[in-house]
Design an enzyme around this catalytic site. Sequence first.
Site, PDB file in Angstrom:
ATOM      1  CG  ASP A 178      17.711   9.123 -27.641  1.00 25.54           C
ATOM      2  OD1 ASP A 178      17.513   7.894 -27.670  1.00 25.54           O
ATOM      3  OD2 ASP A 178      17.732   9.795 -26.594  1.00 25.54           O
ATOM      4  CE  LYS A 223      12.650   4.137 -22.249  1.00 22.03           C
ATOM      5  NZ  LYS A 223      12.970   5.503 -22.560  1.00 22.03           N
ATOM      6  CE1 TYR A 228      15.820  12.324 -18.980  1.00 20.37           C
ATOM      7  CE2 TYR A 228      15.285  10.163 -19.848  1.00 20.37           C
ATOM      8  CZ  TYR A 228      15.827  10.954 -18.859  1.00 20.37           C
ATOM      9  OH  TYR A 228      16.381  10.367 -17.746  1.00 20.37           O
TER      10      TYR A 228
HETATM   11  C1  LIG Z   1      14.159   6.321 -21.889  1.00 16.29           C
HETATM   12  C2  LIG Z   1      14.969   7.177 -22.771  1.00 16.29           C
HETATM   13  C3  LIG Z   1      16.329   7.436 -22.510  1.00 16.29           C
HETATM   14  C4  LIG Z   1      17.007   6.954 -21.265  1.00 16.29           C
HETATM   15  O1  LIG Z   1      17.070   5.564 -21.179  1.00 16.29           O
HETATM   16  P1  LIG Z   1      17.277   4.884 -19.729  1.00 16.29           P
HETATM   17  O2  LIG Z   1      17.379   3.428 -20.056  1.00 16.29           O
HETATM   18  O3  LIG Z   1      16.083   5.248 -18.912  1.00 16.29           O
HETATM   19  O4  LIG Z   1      18.528   5.440 -19.168  1.00 16.29           O
HETATM   20  C5  LIG Z   1      17.041   8.152 -23.439  1.00 16.29           C
HETATM   21  N1  LIG Z   1      16.469   8.637 -24.546  1.00 16.29           N
HETATM   22  C6  LIG Z   1      15.169   8.421 -24.829  1.00 16.29           C
HETATM   23  C7  LIG Z   1      14.597   8.952 -26.091  1.00 16.29           C
HETATM   24  C8  LIG Z   1      14.377   7.714 -23.943  1.00 16.29           C
HETATM   25  O5  LIG Z   1      13.079   7.547 -24.208  1.00 16.29           O
END
Ligand SMILES: *Cc1c(COP(=O)(O)O)cnc(C)c1O
Length: 413
Positions: free
Chosen positions: A223, A251, A128
């Site tokens: 990511d 995060k 994701y």
């Molecule tokens: C949570 C997450 C996102 C998206 O971040 P948001 O702050 O929810 O937009 C993108 N990549 C990874 C790996 C994530 O865990």
Amino acid sequence: MPGGVSSPVRAFKSVNGDPIVFDRVKGPYAWDIDGNRFIDYVGSWGPAICGHSHPEVIASLQEALEKGTSFGAPCELENKLAEMVIEAVPSVEMVRFVNSGTEACMAVLRLMRAFTGRDKLIKFEGCYHGHADMFLVKAGSGVATLGLPDSPGVPRSTTSNTLTAPFNDLEAVKELFAENPDAISGVILEPIVGNAGFIPPEPGFLEGLRELTKENGALLVFDEVMTGFRISYGGAQKRFGVTPDLTTMGKVIGGGLPVGAYGGRKEIMSMVAPAGPVYQAGTLSGNPLAMTAGIKTLEILKQEGTYERLENMTTKLINGICDSAKQSGLAITGSSISGMFGFYLCEGPVRNFEEAKQADSDYFGRLHRAMLQKGIYLAPSAFEAGFTSLAHSEDDIDMTLQAFNECFNELSS
Ligand SMILES: *Cc1c(COP(=O)(O)O)cnc(C)c1O
């Protein structure tokens, strides 16, 4: 509000329940509006690594609040957090702050394309990267949980540039490069998958991607929105010793306030406006409150022994869960790295999303409901990693393991 929530992952659709409305959070705990207390293994989906509402984070936020909530102009705090990120994360020589992980991933893709002059990208099934159009192909997180097809409203012309491969499958990536010569801008991945459950990279996978991207003139992007400052103080890239060209974060670096960031080699990042022509902007980006929470959180994490504590506690937790399940005659496979863990109710091994889907999601739903009854809050999905925090005590872990043991016994008898 669609589904009663502001983000789909908060709904309890896949575990057949109703979302729980929280009133307050503190340390490892969350209280719902009826006053029930839960030991929380979601941690706001990652940011609460020091524990919710850490006293030092709250105190520094209160101080920052007195100076104003948003400047719309540079503030010193951005420079401080930027320095901390650059010092810690091997790939990052220059960084831009944004407001979410989604935004960071959107921006990094534009930059990949601008730098290479190529449009295509490779992502992995079950990973994701936020909800931007180009990434909603075989995506993880809520998309996987809800079993949604690639989202309606995304033009085919957009996703035709998104190529996918199974995680941990270097041969598949090699083939995609061979089939699309000089067309692939880069490969983006979660170095440890946390949005399809929890899938660590097999030995050699990250190294192999580093070589393949180099050979093909493409960029490697980690990511680390989830893994950044969670897997080690420098993220998964530091732990595994593989340095990508670009990195996205979010995060943890916002300490519980809305933040994202992307960074990487100076040569690439210098293309971002106003230093270069690649446009990306944000009214609230780098705002003093988010920077303050991020700085304080990183200061706490930097202290001696924090990651060892997280790792030991989480190893004990996942080993205990797996032992209990096996004693009840269940098939389970689970693992953890630092303060991140996951298990699948199947034989295993689980190396990619296809294998993850073999897990018994029906049983997981029943387990989730039973654990809630015992005051344990797990992610309401078989396709999300779990998170521990520095605030979880030995007692919390013991209570959690006892609850798992009772639930496995009850559900299996
Ligand atoms: C949570 C997450 C996102 C998206 O971040 P948001 O702050 O929810 O937009 C993108 N990549 C990874 C790996 C994530 O865990």
